[in-house]
Design an enzyme around this catalytic site. Structure first.
Site, mmCIF file in Angstrom:
data_model
loop_
_atom_site.group_PDB
_atom_site.id
_atom_site.type_symbol
_atom_site.label_atom_id
_atom_site.label_comp_id
_atom_site.label_asym_id
_atom_site.label_seq_id
_atom_site.Cartn_x
_atom_site.Cartn_y
_atom_site.Cartn_z
ATOM 1 C CG ASP A 157 -1.722 1.224 1.417
ATOM 2 O OD1 ASP A 157 -2.385 1.628 0.452
ATOM 3 O OD2 ASP A 157 -1.675 1.815 2.519
ATOM 4 C CG ASP A 162 -1.747 7.398 0.263
ATOM 5 O OD1 ASP A 162 -0.737 7.503 -0.457
ATOM 6 O OD2 ASP A 162 -2.890 7.739 -0.099
#
Length: 281
Positions: free
Chosen positions: A22, A24
């Site tokens: 992922d 962020d």
């Protein structure tokens, strides 16, 4: 450290594997999309009110993450906001400010992990809910092999219509990983995944080596229950400083980063307070 075996010592018959990250708050310290709000304002894409609203959204995101409902509201807001934006202009604005905005907020620990996985012969794949126009350049900056990101529909005029073609979120991230595993012959049982959010549980469950990074409360609870490793990434550092052997930014950079963060938080709180007063009037 992963303690992995270098690629040249692996038998050719070994199945291929990958590490899925992922973006962020896992690889970078902020929301990738919201980080570019000032650039979009200077480029004439958004007004001052939108800048304040995105500053507040960034403040909330950093303070406690975003659950499913908040992510849906953010998706609806950003989809409506970008309607009519010229795609080429967006790409140019991102390219012009990428190093200034993203390079300083890359976690040193994440960059090290990416290097380790590459050394082990694994592909590195960024899987992000943010838009492809933002995520693809960041993936290239990080040296990722592939990127999975949200795609907006582009009209014949070269502008976003405000409609979403593909939303890389929740179960669709896991589906994308399985599709990649099929096309690239990845053995998912030997693959790794990293995320900060419980909304990425399907992605983490899809691989044999899930990791929670700076997890929100829900993901931390799941990770503890399932015995998944919990990693703490807290050292943002410019890639060029890592290459020169620095692991911590010099003090002036830390002060500047704190000042920028405080300004964004203040702007967000001012916007929120004015909205509350308007609602009460």
């Amino acid at each position: 450290m992963l303690g992995v075996v270098e690629n040249h010592s692996l038998p050719h018959s070994m199945p291929r594997t990958a590490a899925f990250f992922d973006l962020d708050k896992t690889v970078i310290a902020k929301s990738s999309t919201l980080t570019f709000s000032k650039s979009f304002y200077q480029g004439g894409l958004i007004n001052r009110r939108a800048v304040l609203r995105t500053a507040y959204a960034q403040f909330v995101f950093l303070a406690g993450g975003a659950d499913h409902d908040q992510m849906e509201r953010m998706r609806e807001y950003l989809s409506a906001l970008c309607r009519g934006w010229n795609v080429q202009l967006v790409k140019e604005l991102v390219a012009e400010t990428l190093h200034d905005l993203i390079d300083p907020i890359i976690y040193d620990e994440a960059a090290s992990l990416i290097e380790e996985h590459h050394t082990a012969g694994r592909d590195v794949v960024i899987v992000s809910t943010s838009g492809a126009e933002v995520v693809e350049p960041i993936g290239e900056l990080l040296g990722a092999d592939r990127v999975v990101a949200t795609r907006m529909i582009v009209g014949d005029d070269g502008c976003f219509t405000g409609e979403v073609e593909y939303y890389a979120y929740g179960p669709t991230k896991a589906a994308a990983i399985r599709e990649l595993a099929g096309s690239e012959s990845y053995d998912l049982s030997g693959c790794y995944a990293y995320s900060d959010s419980a909304t990425d549980l399907p992605m983490l469950e899809a691989v044999g080596h899930p990791h929670a990074v700076n997890p929100d409360r829900a993901l931390r609870r799941e990770a503890l229950t399932r015995g998944w490793p919990i990693l703490d990434f807290h050292r943002p550092v410019r890639l060029k400083q890592r290459i020169r052997g620095f692991s911590v930014p010099p003090r002036p950079a830390l002060v500047a980063a704190a000042a920028v963060g405080a300004a964004a938080a203040t702007a967000g709180l001012v916007w929120y307070a004015s909205r509350r007063r308007s609602a009460a009037a």
